[in-house]
Enzyme design. Structure first.
Site, PDB file in Angstrom:
ATOM      1  N   LYS A  83       0.848  -1.194   0.000  1.00  7.58           N
ATOM      2  CA  LYS A  83       0.000   0.000   0.000  1.00  7.58           C
ATOM      3  C   LYS A  83       0.886   1.248   0.000  1.00  7.58           C
ATOM      4  CE  LYS A  83      -4.349   0.884   2.372  1.00  7.58           C
ATOM      5  NZ  LYS A  83      -5.018   0.705   3.658  1.00  7.58           N
TER       6      LYS A  83
HETATM    7  C1  E4P Z   1      -8.379   1.724   3.452  1.00  9.61           C
HETATM    8  O1  E4P Z   1      -7.666   0.817   3.050  1.00  9.61           O
HETATM    9  C2  E4P Z   1      -8.255   2.378   4.769  1.00  9.61           C
HETATM   10  O2  E4P Z   1      -7.555   1.535   5.646  1.00  9.61           O
HETATM   11  C3  E4P Z   1      -9.561   2.663   5.433  1.00  9.61           C
HETATM   12  O3  E4P Z   1     -10.682   2.243   4.703  1.00  9.61           O
HETATM   13  C4  E4P Z   1      -9.652   3.973   6.127  1.00  9.61           C
HETATM   14  O4  E4P Z   1     -10.931   4.154   6.641  1.00  9.61           O
HETATM   15  P1  E4P Z   1     -11.297   5.170   7.830  1.00  9.61           P
HETATM   16  O5  E4P Z   1     -11.727   6.447   7.197  1.00  9.61           O
HETATM   17  O6  E4P Z   1     -12.449   4.479   8.516  1.00  9.61           O
HETATM   18  O7  E4P Z   1     -10.086   5.295   8.686  1.00  9.61           O
END
Ligand code: E4P
Length: 226
Positions: A83
């Site tokens: 990522k």
């Molecule tokens: C995506 O891969 C992120 O980890 C995640 O969906 C972030 O979401 P949040 O806005 O609930 O932190």
């Protein structure tokens, strides 16, 4: 649409696997920090539990460092996806990693233009954040719709992963709009299965069955067990 859990919690992942519908996991530095466990053992455990892609986030904004981190993450397991945040350096690293055959999930996408950049950089996945846009009074699902439309018109292979989902309507709408993947916290995942009419209907069938059972004659062995 593939369903992913957005968590680094082993219990939640174990439960998702038990349901037979979990196709992958996304993690991020905040989710890893919440577990208060060693990074490598935790990540290795998650990778071994899930039959599907597991995104593990890099921690730098230097292209060379990102590329090195990406190679190390990718080496951990065949299902490891690297990522990378959607910054200019992140895009540069994505291109290099993609050229090296490494799967990259470009994260923190908030506009269709950013998603186009991720696809052009060779991303395997792009992650638009729905809930965080809703939080600032901008239609997060509209972003999913725009990106899916553009990717279809352009014929991009990059998968659209609807991220930052906060409730079941986000999930069903992401599916309707054509997202390839939806990632969600376990509490959202759980809401997908629950309905009071399912619970009351199941209870009534169970009660009626138990009452009728003594009068039903011979039953297949497993149906005698109840
Ligand atoms: C995506 O891969 C992120 O980890 C995640 O969906 C972030 O979401 P949040 O806005 O609930 O932190």
């Amino acid at each position: 649409m593939k369903l992913f859990l957005d968590t680094a919690n082993l219990e939640e992942i174990r439960e998702g696997v038990r349901w037979g519908v979990l196709r992958g996991v996304t993690t991020n530095p905040s989710l890893i920090a919440k577990e208060k466990k060693g990074f490598l053992p935790l990540v290795r455990e998650i990778l071994s539990m899930v039959d599907g892609d597991v995104s593990i986030e890099t921690a730098s904004d230097d292209t060379d460092v990102l590329v090195r981190q990406g190679h190390e993450i990718a080496k951990m397991a065949d299902n490891a996806v690297v990522k990378v945040a959607l910054t200019p350096n992140g895009l540069g690293a994505t291109r290099q990693l993609a050229n090296d055959g490494i799967k990259v999930n470009v994260t923190l996408a908030f506009t269709p233009a950013q998603a186009i950049l991720a696809a052009e950089a060779g991303a395997y996945i792009v992650s638009p954040f729905v809930g965080r846009l809703d939080d600032v009074a901008t239609d997060g699902l509209r972003l999913i719709s725009d990106i899916c439309e553009i990717f279809t018109v352009q014929g991009y292979d990059t998968q659209v992963l609807a991220a930052s989902l906060r409730h079941p309507i986000h999930v069903t709408e992401a599916a309707r709009l054509g997202a390839d993947i939806a990632t969600m916290p376990f509490k959202v995942f759980e809401t997908l299965v629950r309905h009071p009419l399912t619970d009351s209907g199941f209870k009534r069938f169970t009660d009626d069955w138990e009452q009728a059972k003594p009068h039903l004659g011979e039953l297949p062995p497993s149906m005698q067990e109840g």
